[in-house]
Design a protein around this motif. Structure first.
Motif, PDB file in Angstrom:
ATOM      1  N   VAL A 129     -10.443   0.828  32.308  1.00  0.00           N
ATOM      2  CA  VAL A 129     -10.513   2.094  33.051  1.00  0.00           C
ATOM      3  C   VAL A 129     -10.811   1.809  34.521  1.00  0.00           C
ATOM      4  O   VAL A 129     -10.171   2.359  35.419  1.00  0.00           O
ATOM      5  CB  VAL A 129     -11.577   3.022  32.428  1.00  0.00           C
ATOM      6  N   LEU A 130     -11.801   0.923  34.778  1.00  0.00           N
ATOM      7  CA  LEU A 130     -12.142   0.591  36.157  1.00  0.00           C
ATOM      8  C   LEU A 130     -10.985  -0.087  36.877  1.00  0.00           C
ATOM      9  O   LEU A 130     -10.689   0.236  38.036  1.00  0.00           O
ATOM     10  CB  LEU A 130     -13.383  -0.314  36.193  1.00  0.00           C
ATOM     11  N   LEU A 131     -10.312  -1.018  36.221  1.00  0.00           N
ATOM     12  CA  LEU A 131      -9.173  -1.690  36.852  1.00  0.00           C
ATOM     13  C   LEU A 131      -8.048  -0.715  37.144  1.00  0.00           C
ATOM     14  O   LEU A 131      -7.381  -0.811  38.182  1.00  0.00           O
ATOM     15  CB  LEU A 131      -8.680  -2.827  35.949  1.00  0.00           C
ATOM     16  N   THR A 132      -7.836   0.240  36.247  1.00  0.00           N
ATOM     17  CA  THR A 132      -6.803   1.251  36.487  1.00  0.00           C
ATOM     18  C   THR A 132      -7.153   2.102  37.703  1.00  0.00           C
ATOM     19  O   THR A 132      -6.288   2.404  38.534  1.00  0.00           O
ATOM     20  CB  THR A 132      -6.638   2.148  35.248  1.00  0.00           C
ATOM     21  N   GLU A 133      -8.422   2.483  37.818  1.00  0.00           N
ATOM     22  CA  GLU A 133      -8.847   3.279  38.972  1.00  0.00           C
ATOM     23  C   GLU A 133      -8.681   2.478  40.275  1.00  0.00           C
ATOM     24  O   GLU A 133      -8.221   3.008  41.293  1.00  0.00           O
ATOM     25  CB  GLU A 133     -10.303   3.716  38.801  1.00  0.00           C
TER      26      GLU A 133
END
Length: 145
Positions: A129-133
């Motif tokens: 999720v963090l990498l996608t953001e």
């Protein structure tokens, strides 16, 4: 109600799927009965006959009236219980065979029902999720320039 209407109704009845399936089942059942009768008479009963002293079950009978010669033919009144025993053995083996077949079908249907539906893909981990953001933010910054 004319003759042709009767024939059309009969044809519609006879060509229904379940009637044809039933006819096929009766024919196959008759052939299966012959096979089972042969297995019982030719394979199972000879060893049983040896165990009980060489008795052939179909020859077992109780003489009710001694043989008499009538018009040059010898006739006796007998109660042929050996044929009844043979038919009983045939029935038991046929019933047991059908039981095993239906049990196998039920087991196959149960396995078919137990097949789980495809599981939903697992939720993304916190790192994903963090990498996608971060990716989306970097993309926005490059688009603004």
């Amino acid at each position: 109600m004319g003759k042709s209407s009767f024939l059309q109704d009969f044809k519609a009845f006879a060509m229904r799927g379940n009637v044809i399936d039933m006819a096929v089942g009766v024919i196959i059942g008759g052939a299966f009965g012959k096979i089972v009768s042969s297995i019982v008479a030719d394979v199972i009963m000879p060893p049983i006959g040896l165990l009980v002293g060489g008795v052939n079950f179909t020859d077992l009978k109780l003489q009710l009236k001694p043989a008499e010669v009538v018009d040059g033919v010898e006739k006796a009144v007998t109660l042929n219980y050996g044929n009844f025993l043979q038919a009983t053995f045939d029935f038991i083996i046929i019933a047991f065979s059908i039981f095993l077949f239906i049990r196998l079908l039920a087991k196959l249907n149960r396995k078919k029902e137990e097949v789980p539906a495809p599981a939903a893909p697992p939720a993304p981990s916190k790192e994903e999720v963090l990498l996608t953001e971060i990716r989306d933010l970097l993309k926005e910054q490059t688009d603004k320039k």
